[in-house]
Design a protein around this motif. Sequence first.
Motif, short mmCIF file in Angstrom:
data_model
loop_
_atom_site.label_atom_id
_atom_site.label_comp_id
_atom_site.label_asym_id
_atom_site.label_seq_id
_atom_site.Cartn_x
_atom_site.Cartn_y
_atom_site.Cartn_z
N LEU A 1 0.84 -1.21 0.00
CA LEU A 1 0.00 0.00 0.00
C LEU A 1 0.87 1.26 0.00
N MET A 2 1.93 1.23 0.80
CA MET A 2 2.82 2.39 0.86
C MET A 2 3.51 2.60 -0.49
N GLU A 3 3.92 1.47 -1.10
CA GLU A 3 4.58 1.56 -2.41
C GLU A 3 3.62 2.14 -3.45
N ALA A 4 2.33 1.79 -3.31
CA ALA A 4 1.31 2.31 -4.24
C ALA A 4 0.88 3.73 -3.84
N ARG A 5 1.59 4.30 -2.88
CA ARG A 5 1.41 5.71 -2.47
C ARG A 5 0.04 5.97 -1.86
N LEU A 6 -0.25 5.19 -0.80
CA LEU A 6 -1.50 5.38 -0.06
C LEU A 6 -1.61 6.81 0.48
N SER A 7 -0.48 7.32 1.05
CA SER A 7 -0.56 8.66 1.64
C SER A 7 -0.81 9.70 0.55
N HIS A 8 -0.28 9.45 -0.66
CA HIS A 8 -0.51 10.35 -1.78
C HIS A 8 -2.01 10.35 -2.14
N ALA A 9 -2.62 9.16 -2.13
CA ALA A 9 -4.05 9.06 -2.47
C ALA A 9 -4.89 9.79 -1.41
N ALA A 10 -4.54 9.63 -0.11
CA ALA A 10 -5.30 10.30 0.95
C ALA A 10 -5.16 11.82 0.82
N LYS A 11 -3.93 12.27 0.52
CA LYS A 11 -3.69 13.71 0.38
C LYS A 11 -4.49 14.27 -0.81
N ALA A 12 -4.50 13.50 -1.91
CA ALA A 12 -5.24 13.96 -3.10
C ALA A 12 -6.72 14.08 -2.78
N ALA A 13 -7.27 13.11 -2.00
CA ALA A 13 -8.70 13.15 -1.67
C ALA A 13 -9.01 14.37 -0.80
N VAL A 14 -8.17 14.62 0.20
CA VAL A 14 -8.41 15.77 1.09
C VAL A 14 -8.28 17.08 0.31
N GLU A 15 -7.24 17.17 -0.52
CA GLU A 15 -7.05 18.42 -1.28
C GLU A 15 -8.21 18.67 -2.23
N ALA A 16 -8.70 17.61 -2.87
CA ALA A 16 -9.81 17.78 -3.82
C ALA A 16 -11.08 18.21 -3.08
N ALA A 17 -11.33 17.60 -1.90
CA ALA A 17 -12.53 17.95 -1.14
C ALA A 17 -12.44 19.40 -0.63
N VAL A 18 -11.25 19.80 -0.18
CA VAL A 18 -11.06 21.18 0.29
C VAL A 18 -11.30 22.16 -0.87
N ALA A 19 -10.72 21.83 -2.04
CA ALA A 19 -10.88 22.72 -3.20
C ALA A 19 -12.35 22.84 -3.57
N ARG A 20 -13.08 21.72 -3.48
CA ARG A 20 -14.50 21.75 -3.83
C ARG A 20 -15.28 22.60 -2.84
N ALA A 21 -14.94 22.48 -1.55
CA ALA A 21 -15.62 23.29 -0.53
C ALA A 21 -15.39 24.77 -0.81
N ARG A 22 -14.17 25.10 -1.24
CA ARG A 22 -13.87 26.53 -1.51
C ARG A 22 -14.60 27.00 -2.75
N THR A 23 -14.74 26.12 -3.74
CA THR A 23 -15.53 26.49 -4.92
C THR A 23 -16.99 26.70 -4.53
N LEU A 24 -17.51 25.78 -3.72
CA LEU A 24 -18.91 25.91 -3.26
C LEU A 24 -19.09 27.24 -2.54
N ALA A 25 -18.13 27.58 -1.68
CA ALA A 25 -18.23 28.83 -0.93
C ALA A 25 -18.26 30.01 -1.88
N GLY A 26 -17.40 29.94 -2.93
CA GLY A 26 -17.38 31.01 -3.93
C GLY A 26 -18.71 31.10 -4.64
N ASP A 27 -19.28 29.92 -4.96
CA ASP A 27 -20.57 29.88 -5.67
C ASP A 27 -21.68 30.51 -4.83
N GLN A 28 -21.53 30.39 -3.49
CA GLN A 28 -22.60 30.86 -2.59
C GLN A 28 -22.50 32.34 -2.30
N THR A 29 -21.31 32.94 -2.55
CA THR A 29 -21.13 34.35 -2.24
C THR A 29 -21.76 35.17 -3.34
N SER A 30 -22.59 36.10 -2.96
CA SER A 30 -23.18 36.95 -4.02
C SER A 30 -23.13 38.40 -3.59
#
Length: 249
Positions: free
Chosen positions: A220-249
């Motif tokens: 799992l480590m060789e297949a870069r498990l920590s990289h996959a977890a980091k990518a998931a967190v970063e993508a979710a954070v980016a989406r939350a920030r986009t949602l926040a931008g979408d909600q600001t008017s």
Amino acid sequence: MTGALRITLLGHGRLGSALAEGWGLTGAATPTILTRANQPVCPAGTEALVIAVKPAQWREAVTPLATSVPPGAVVISVMAGVRSADIASVLSRPIARVMPTTAVAKAQGVAAIWADDVEARGVAHALFDPVADAVDLDQEALLDPATAVAGSAPAFFHAFAQALASAGFEAGLPPEAAERLARGALRSAGAGAATDASFEDLIARIASPCGTTRAGLDALMEARLSHAAKAAVEAAVARARTLAGDQTS
Ligand SMILES: NC(=O)c1ccc[n+]([C@@H]2O[C@H](COP(=O)([O-])OP(=O)(O)OC[C@H]3O[C@@H](n4cnc5c(N)ncnc54)[C@H](OP(=O)(O)O)[C@@H]3O)[C@@H](O)[C@H]2O)c1
């Protein structure tokens, strides 16, 4: 703060119904539930309005209620990516933002809590301490990574268990057996996580040196498990920030 708060719950979908169930189970609150079918009026005497509609729906849902929310009420938002400043522009009340998991239904959730206002933070704790491990955050921006690591993360674990089941199938297990085994493994991991043991200890209890688990972990480590977890967190954070931008008017 007592469990006798008068709560109005706006939105009774997956999370709203889980909250109502958990509060019912623990006696923390008996919310008045507002659905589309109700008149858009917040009952007099409401001490806390809990907003549990989708981020894209909140303005349309909250605006008609705004004038009926009592002046002394606090607002608790469980919406991902909707900033307190935006909510305050429609509802000028003390606001707490909470990011829970749906396991609140069984009083086994986890919830990140942020509030600038002491009273709103107190109400959030009165509502979430009985149904979740409530974790205080000191900056609103931290709710985005908290959403990824808590609110969204059960889906990440389910996706991993599903991938394990598929791998078990490819290794020769019948599909039903593979799924049951992967589900059971997820339950066992959850039972470990419910103890005070560190992740390191939990792993060490199962992975003996040079054993099968250690071999799998190394892969799992060789297949870069920590990289996959980091990518998931970063993508979710980016989406939350986009949602926040979408909600600001
Ligand atoms: N699900 C999770 O695990 C989770 C975890 C953390 C945070 N959250 C947050 O919780 C919020 C709700 O998510 P969810 O998964 O529970 O969504 P959901 O299942 O779609 O529930 C949203 C509910 O809001 C209702 N609603 C929409 N507009 C309304 C209005 N004007 N008046 C009254 N009710 C209205 C919807 O009713 P209709 O069906 O009639 O549209 C629906 O029952 C989201 O903001 C999300 O970010 C969810």
